[in-house]
Design a protein around this motif. Structure first.
Motif, mmCIF file in Angstrom:
data_model
loop_
_atom_site.group_PDB
_atom_site.id
_atom_site.type_symbol
_atom_site.label_atom_id
_atom_site.label_comp_id
_atom_site.label_asym_id
_atom_site.label_seq_id
_atom_site.Cartn_x
_atom_site.Cartn_y
_atom_site.Cartn_z
ATOM 1 N N PRO A 206 0.812 -1.224 0.000
ATOM 2 C CA PRO A 206 0.000 0.000 0.000
ATOM 3 C C PRO A 206 0.847 1.277 0.000
ATOM 4 N N VAL A 207 1.612 1.478 -1.065
ATOM 5 C CA VAL A 207 2.461 2.672 -1.141
ATOM 6 C C VAL A 207 1.594 3.931 -1.205
ATOM 7 N N ASP A 208 0.575 3.907 -2.060
ATOM 8 C CA ASP A 208 -0.401 5.000 -2.123
ATOM 9 C C ASP A 208 -1.772 4.375 -2.359
ATOM 10 N N THR A 209 -2.527 4.208 -1.285
ATOM 11 C CA THR A 209 -3.805 3.493 -1.374
ATOM 12 C C THR A 209 -4.864 4.273 -2.150
ATOM 13 N N ARG A 210 -4.629 5.568 -2.381
ATOM 14 C CA ARG A 210 -5.607 6.363 -3.134
ATOM 15 C C ARG A 210 -5.630 5.973 -4.610
ATOM 16 N N ALA A 211 -4.554 5.333 -5.077
ATOM 17 C CA ALA A 211 -4.443 5.012 -6.501
ATOM 18 C C ALA A 211 -5.434 3.936 -6.939
ATOM 19 N N GLN A 355 -1.565 0.715 -6.497
ATOM 20 C CA GLN A 355 -1.081 1.158 -5.188
ATOM 21 C C GLN A 355 0.437 1.067 -5.075
ATOM 22 N N THR A 356 1.013 -0.002 -5.623
ATOM 23 C CA THR A 356 2.462 -0.210 -5.502
ATOM 24 C C THR A 356 3.238 0.544 -6.576
ATOM 25 N N ILE A 357 2.708 0.540 -7.797
ATOM 26 C CA ILE A 357 3.403 1.210 -8.898
ATOM 27 C C ILE A 357 3.540 2.710 -8.639
ATOM 28 N N ALA A 358 2.733 3.239 -7.725
ATOM 29 C CA ALA A 358 2.820 4.658 -7.376
ATOM 30 C C ALA A 358 4.204 5.036 -6.861
ATOM 31 N N ALA A 359 4.969 4.048 -6.397
ATOM 32 C CA ALA A 359 6.312 4.329 -5.886
ATOM 33 C C ALA A 359 7.215 4.926 -6.956
ATOM 34 N N GLU A 372 11.398 -0.438 -12.995
ATOM 35 C CA GLU A 372 10.746 -1.561 -13.667
ATOM 36 C C GLU A 372 9.470 -1.927 -12.915
ATOM 37 N N ASN A 373 8.402 -2.215 -13.665
ATOM 38 C CA ASN A 373 7.165 -2.684 -13.062
ATOM 39 C C ASN A 373 6.794 -4.024 -13.673
ATOM 40 N N PHE A 374 6.278 -4.925 -12.838
ATOM 41 C CA PHE A 374 5.893 -6.254 -13.290
ATOM 42 C C PHE A 374 4.462 -6.513 -12.834
ATOM 43 N N LEU A 375 3.539 -6.679 -13.769
ATOM 44 C CA LEU A 375 2.151 -7.006 -13.465
ATOM 45 C C LEU A 375 1.898 -8.449 -13.872
ATOM 46 N N GLN A 376 1.552 -9.285 -12.888
ATOM 47 C CA GLN A 376 1.313 -10.691 -13.172
ATOM 48 C C GLN A 376 -0.178 -10.950 -13.365
#
Length: 406
Positions: A206-211, A355-359, A372-376
């Protein structure tokens, strides 16, 4: 009173569990004719499901004794190499093996489950990495003399572990610790500390839960902080080592987990009943192993829990730039040396994609080549760090990222 009532209820169920165990032993004895009937198997299956659902579970063992490296079986020895009153730093030592593999500090959630929930995560990582894990201690067993524990203490612990394991360290956060790992590395970057990790991997956190709001975030936002303190915080009973310590009890967290998908858990126990009647031992054992882990919970220090709710889910302090540590503002934009990888699951209903990619946007000082972002696809929250897709898809991508930037 809440904690005491729960303990009383558990003790009150003891005679029923004992009678259930006695009945099961009787009905499975080879000299009892009913053992060989469909009715007998159904009664035994029902008793076993009841016992499984009501049994108190302590902290599970890691049960990782060996791994395979280059086709050779290598003994594993989990050993404590540091820690505090609230956390053990565990190293999964690969006995008799000398390899220059990347070091990974695996930061486990401190959110109600034991670090052993990451057993499958460690099992997949350890053949190719030197793995260290934060093994948080059940707050009911931490004496009150150890003091309280909050977000700043959590950051102190992470920073201390990173300095201890530096240099050439990589840090991997699973779920809840993702924003705090980002905050700790930000502080190291702001001080230009040589202990800055080479890479950080934030997984379903939950880096940014608003996302991407979920049932979890909406619940946190719909009630004032005082409600959480008055409704969910209680003192550990006096007969535990941590007697008198204010905690968020693990059984309340477990109730929250189960209430999110009650039909799924009910159906899972129905399937267990059917498999027991049919004699499908493999499916029953798989069910037992999952729920022995999932239903084993720990108490969380009250101050840490309330500050997490406040800063992560209500005020969004890290993405808003208002989170501080010992009076110092925390700025993820200062990170320039630590490569960032985020991992999200398409079906995650705890920390939804976004929420996580917001980092990445928060780490504005990091060169684009280090993002880098990885969506499974096709996995929920648990599948990000356990199961087939974790082993076959996600773990290899993380290994490649760590070796590229480490």
């Amino acid at each position: 009173m809440l904690y005491s009532l729960y303990e009383f209820q558990h003790i009150a169920m003891t005679p029923f569990r004992m009678m259930s165990e006695t009945a099961r032993e009787l009905l499975t004895h080879p000299l009892v004719p009913m053992t060989y009937t469909h009715l007998g198997r159904s009664v035994v299956a029902g008793l076993e499901v009841i016992e499984s659902a009501t049994r108190h579970r302590g902290k599970p063992e890691w049960e990782l004794t060996h791994t395979k490296i280059a086709g050779r079986e290598v003994p594993l020895k989990p050993e404590r190499v540091g820690g505090t009153a609230f956390c053990d730093l565990i190293h999964f030592k690969r006995v008799g093996t000398k390899r220059n593999d990347p070091k990974i500090l695996l930061v486990a959630p401190m959110s109600g489950h034991h670090a052993t929930l990451l057993r499958g995560t460690v099992e997949a990582l350890v053949p190719d990495h030197e793995v260290y894990v934060t093994d948080w201690i059940d707050a009911r067993f931490v004496p009150a003399t150890a003091g309280t524990f909050g977000l700043e203490d959590y950051l102190d612990t992470l920073i201390d572990f990173m300095k201890r394991l530096a240099p050439e360290l990589n840090v991997m956060a699973v779920c809840q610790p993702a924003p705090l790992v980002l905050a700790a590395i930000s502080l190291l970057a702001q001080a230009d500390d040589p202990a800055q990790p080479k890479a950080m991997i934030l997984m379903g956190g939950p880096v940014d839960t608003r996302a991407a709001p979920t049932a979890v975030t909406r619940f946190a936002e719909s009630r004032p902080l005082a409600w959480f303190e008055h409704s969910l915080i209680d003192d550990v009973p006096a007969y535990y080592p941590g007697g008198g310590r204010a905690v968020y009890p693990g059984f309340l967290q477990l109730g929250g987990f189960l209430s999110m998908n009650p039909s799924r858990h009910f159906e899972s126990h129905v399937k267990m009943f059917r498999h027991l009647v049919q004699g499908d031992g493999d499916s029953v054992e798989s069910h037992r192993r999952f729920y022995d882990e999932y239903l084993a919970v720990m108490d969380v220090p009250a101050r840490y829990y309330l500050e997490t709710v406040d800063h992560v889910f209500k005020r969004h302090s890290l993405p808003e730039g208002t989170l501080t540590w010992r009076g110092e503002a925390i700025d993820p934009g200062a990170i320039s040396k630590t490569a960032l990888m985020t991992v999200e699951g398409e079906l995650d209903d705890i920390s939804a994609p976004g929420q996580t990619i917001a980092a990445h946007a928060m780490c504005s000082g990091l060169d684009q080549s280090k993002h880098e972002n990885f969506l499974q696809p096709g996995v929920g929250h648990y599948g990000i760090f356990n199961g087939r897709r974790w082993r076959e898809k996600i773990k290899p991508a993380i290994g490649a990222f760590v070796r590229e930037h480490g």
